[in-house]
Scaffold this active site. Structure first.
Site, PDB file in Angstrom:
ATOM      1  N   HIS A  21      13.223 -15.478 -19.005  1.00  0.00           N
ATOM      2  CA  HIS A  21      12.518 -16.005 -17.832  1.00  0.00           C
ATOM      3  C   HIS A  21      11.332 -16.913 -18.164  1.00  0.00           C
ATOM      4  CE1 HIS A  21       9.642 -12.836 -18.860  1.00  0.00           C
ATOM      5  NE2 HIS A  21       8.784 -13.483 -18.108  1.00  0.00           N
ATOM      6  N   ARG A  22      10.844 -16.898 -19.398  1.00  0.00           N
ATOM      7  CA  ARG A  22       9.620 -17.640 -19.701  1.00  0.00           C
ATOM      8  C   ARG A  22       9.835 -19.145 -19.600  1.00  0.00           C
ATOM      9  NH1 ARG A  22       5.260 -14.796 -21.557  1.00  0.00           N
ATOM     10  NH2 ARG A  22       5.677 -12.633 -22.143  1.00  0.00           N
TER      11      ARG A  22
END
Length: 359
Positions: free
Chosen positions: A205-206
């Protein structure tokens, strides 16, 4: 004693649960403010229910946006919340925009701020989370550090006098949920027709892994090329990014799935052959569950997981494949993240500090 907790993202909800329980047990008034930074029900509302927190007292409904827009909206809304409640402490969690916005709002109103999970450092200045945690630590009045490594970082930055080692509250809730789910098979296995130990669990998700279409495509292809099914718990933002750029999240052995409620996430991790993630929280949860982890980043704040062999850093398809297929790490009794009673220490420290005594 009144404490206002400000949260806005999944890892913060997890950390909030044992704090809320400990505050109630100590007779402390605990007001919960949800910024709405994560507004998908599976990433917010359901966590409050599953972790026994109850409905937040205040919901700002900020939603998504650029870092500046999101942080600014929180600042504007939080001034009124703090003015209404006038707490003894504002407690902020982790390293999100909600964290730094609440800290800035409170200190400008001369309300004491405590930072839970203080002192973590990646030393990667390209990470928004690194800016958030450093600014919050230097603004806060009390720094609640989860590990000795975090304490050492804060001491190096001249913040030793404000620092207290309390342990990691995520350890508290992880142990409790682990015992609740026990050895029962994960519901995910039945849903997807998988066997225990026959799949990997992944979260990506980063921003550094998802904002660049080429990078996201490379990671999806790497996961899809592994030696057994990979269940990717895909955040709505990642699904939208992939769709925009024509990146297939269901390819090869890769299976995209909606995020799971926290107990289901822990059960799925326990049943997996290993975890692949860029999440700070899941790296540590995997270690505590003694599930091998491969972290798709160039650094980690949780260096103990790497030093003890339960986590490896991987940045290319080859490194990811090598990480997930490596031999199982040596068993360890090391407990760098505490004994499962960190939340009780946090509330005790806040009560003593609020009464004018040193923690």
């Amino acid at each position: 004693m009144k404490i206002v907790s400000v949260v806005g993202a999944r890892p913060q909800f997890v950390k909030l649960a044992p704090i809320h329980k400990a505050a109630l047990a100590a007779g402390v008034e605990h007001v919960i403010v949800h910024t709405g930074q994560h507004y998908d029900p599976m990433l917010s509302d359901v966590f409050f229910e599953d972790l026994g927190i109850g409905t937040p007292d205040v919901h700002l409904g900020v939603g998504s946006g650029s870092h500046g827009v999101q942080t600014g909206a929180m600042l504007a809304a939080l001034d009124g919340v703090f003015d209404e409640h006038r707490p003894d402490w504002v407690l902020v969690y982790g390293d999100t925009n909600s964290t730094v916005a609440a800290a800035l709002s409170a200190v400008k109103m001369h309300i004491p701020v405590a930072h839970l999970e203080a002192g973590l450092r990646s030393f990667n200045r390209r990470m928004p989370e690194e800016h958030n945690r450093v600014m919050t630590d230097h603004a806060a009045d009390l720094l609640l550090a989860p590990t000795q490594v975090a304490v050492d970082h804060l001491s190096t930055e001249g913040l030793a006098e404000r620092t207290v080692l309390v342990g990691d509250v995520m350890t508290d809730v992880l142990y409790e949920v682990r015992d609740q789910v026990g050895s029962a098979p994960s519901a995910l296995l039945e849903e997807l027709g998988l066997d225990a130990g026959g799949y990997y669990l992944a979260t990506i998700h980063r921003a550094e892994n998802t904002d660049d279409p080429a990078r996201l495509a490379d990671i999806a292809a790497a996961l899809g090329g592994l030696d057994r099914p990979v269940v990717l718990l895909a955040h709505p933002r990642v699904v939208a990014k992939a769709a925009t750029h024509g990146i297939e999240l269901n390819q090869g052995t890769l299976i995209a799935h909606a995020p799971l409620a926290y107990p289901d996430l822990i059960a799925a991790a326990l049943s997996s052959a290993g975890v692949v993630t860029d999440s700070g929280g899941l790296q540590k949860e995997a270690f505590l569950l003694r599930v091998p982890c491969t972290t798709v980043r160039t650094e980690t704040e949780w260096v103990e997981t790497v030093e003890l062999g339960w986590n490896v850093l991987a940045n290319t398809a080859e490194e990811i494949a090598a990480g997930v297929t490596r031999p199982r790490p040596a068993d360890t009794e090391a407990a760098p993240y505490g004994d499962g009673h960190a939340a009780e220490r946090v509330v005790e420290v806040l009560m003593h500090a609020g009464a004018g005594t040193r923690p």
